[in-house]
Design a protein around this motif. Structure first.
Motif, short mmCIF file in Angstrom:
data_model
loop_
_atom_site.label_atom_id
_atom_site.label_comp_id
_atom_site.label_asym_id
_atom_site.label_seq_id
_atom_site.Cartn_x
_atom_site.Cartn_y
_atom_site.Cartn_z
N GLU A 132 0.81 -1.21 0.00
CA GLU A 132 0.00 0.00 0.00
C GLU A 132 0.85 1.26 0.00
O GLU A 132 0.34 2.36 -0.12
CB GLU A 132 -0.98 0.02 1.18
CG GLU A 132 -0.40 0.45 2.50
CD GLU A 132 -1.45 0.57 3.59
OE1 GLU A 132 -1.97 1.68 3.78
OE2 GLU A 132 -1.72 -0.43 4.25
N SER A 136 4.28 3.49 -1.60
CA SER A 136 5.03 3.66 -2.84
C SER A 136 6.13 4.69 -2.68
O SER A 136 6.02 5.63 -1.89
CB SER A 136 4.10 4.14 -3.96
OG SER A 136 3.12 3.17 -4.24
N THR A 195 5.00 7.87 -0.26
CA THR A 195 3.57 8.10 -0.12
C THR A 195 2.81 6.78 -0.05
O THR A 195 3.41 5.71 -0.05
CB THR A 195 3.06 8.97 -1.30
OG1 THR A 195 1.73 9.41 -1.03
CG2 THR A 195 3.13 8.24 -2.63
N GLN A 196 1.50 6.88 -0.02
CA GLN A 196 0.64 5.70 -0.11
C GLN A 196 0.27 5.49 -1.57
O GLN A 196 0.09 6.45 -2.33
CB GLN A 196 -0.63 5.89 0.72
CG GLN A 196 -0.38 5.90 2.20
CD GLN A 196 -1.68 6.03 2.97
OE1 GLN A 196 -2.45 6.95 2.74
NE2 GLN A 196 -1.91 5.10 3.88
N HIS A 197 0.16 4.23 -1.96
CA HIS A 197 -0.21 3.89 -3.34
C HIS A 197 -1.49 4.62 -3.77
O HIS A 197 -1.58 5.09 -4.91
CB HIS A 197 -0.37 2.37 -3.47
CG HIS A 197 -0.94 1.94 -4.77
ND1 HIS A 197 -0.22 1.99 -5.95
CD2 HIS A 197 -2.17 1.46 -5.07
CE1 HIS A 197 -0.99 1.57 -6.93
NE2 HIS A 197 -2.17 1.23 -6.43
N SER A 198 -2.45 4.74 -2.89
CA SER A 198 -3.73 5.38 -3.23
C SER A 198 -3.57 6.86 -3.59
O SER A 198 -4.45 7.44 -4.24
CB SER A 198 -4.72 5.24 -2.07
OG SER A 198 -4.23 5.92 -0.92
N LYS A 199 -2.48 7.49 -3.21
CA LYS A 199 -2.24 8.91 -3.49
C LYS A 199 -1.55 9.14 -4.83
O LYS A 199 -1.45 10.28 -5.29
CB LYS A 199 -1.37 9.52 -2.38
CG LYS A 199 -2.08 9.69 -1.07
CD LYS A 199 -3.23 10.62 -1.28
CE LYS A 199 -3.72 11.24 -0.01
NZ LYS A 199 -4.78 12.19 -0.27
N PRO A 252 -2.26 8.56 -8.12
CA PRO A 252 -2.96 9.27 -9.20
C PRO A 252 -3.05 10.78 -8.97
O PRO A 252 -2.80 11.58 -9.89
CB PRO A 252 -4.34 8.62 -9.24
CG PRO A 252 -4.10 7.23 -8.70
CD PRO A 252 -3.06 7.42 -7.62
N GLU A 271 6.30 5.23 -10.30
CA GLU A 271 5.96 4.65 -9.00
C GLU A 271 6.61 3.29 -8.84
O GLU A 271 6.53 2.45 -9.73
CB GLU A 271 4.44 4.49 -8.88
CG GLU A 271 4.02 3.80 -7.60
CD GLU A 271 2.56 3.42 -7.56
OE1 GLU A 271 2.08 3.08 -6.48
OE2 GLU A 271 1.89 3.44 -8.62
N THR A 317 1.43 6.86 6.63
CA THR A 317 -0.03 6.84 6.71
C THR A 317 -0.56 8.04 7.47
O THR A 317 -1.51 8.71 7.05
CB THR A 317 -0.52 5.54 7.37
OG1 THR A 317 -0.10 4.44 6.55
CG2 THR A 317 -2.03 5.52 7.52
N LYS A 352 -6.32 10.97 4.16
CA LYS A 352 -7.07 9.78 3.76
C LYS A 352 -7.97 10.12 2.59
O LYS A 352 -8.43 11.19 2.43
CB LYS A 352 -7.92 9.29 4.93
CG LYS A 352 -7.09 8.85 6.10
CD LYS A 352 -6.71 7.43 5.95
CE LYS A 352 -5.88 7.00 7.14
NZ LYS A 352 -5.04 5.93 6.94
#
Length: 109
Positions: free
Chosen positions: A6, A8, A64-68, A70, A89, A104, A109
């Motif tokens: 999760e 990157s 960072t977090q993978h979800s961030k 994009p 990435e 995190t 979030k």
């Protein structure tokens, strides 16, 4: 060690320190990453417009977090002087659990 995909590390090349610092601050202030390292004195040799080019650059290493990612890519595209900025990435497969928790806690979030 914690194993997790999760998180990157992203790499962005920049033409100079002023651009790098401005972009790094905007990324961290925007909570798109916990930390940006600026690595100096990179020599880049690449093909652009059918010619081999050579430039001195710096590399931003962004944790960072993978979800961030994009949103990070869009932010870089909007705030970078290159017409096609590099944003790559790489997954963080393992890390200090306390450090990963800090990432995190540092990004929105």
């Amino acid at each position: 060690m914690s194993t997790n995909t999760e998180f990157s590390a992203c790499f962005v090349t920049v033409p100079n320190e002023d651009v790098g610092k401005k972009l790094a601050y905007s990324i961290v202030e925007g909570k798109l990453a916990a930390c940006v390292n600026i690595l100096p004195q990179v020599k880049s040799i690449y093909v652009w417009e059918s010619k081999i080019q050579e430039d001195s650059e710096l590399i931003l290493m962004i944790k960072t977090q993978h979800s961030k990612v994009p949103a990070l890519i869009e932010h870089v595209k909007q705030n970078h002087p290159y017409s096609v900025p590099e944003v790559i990435e790489l997954p963080i497969l393992q890390g200090n659990p306390a450090y990963l928790k800090w990432i995190t806690d540092s990004v929105e979030k």
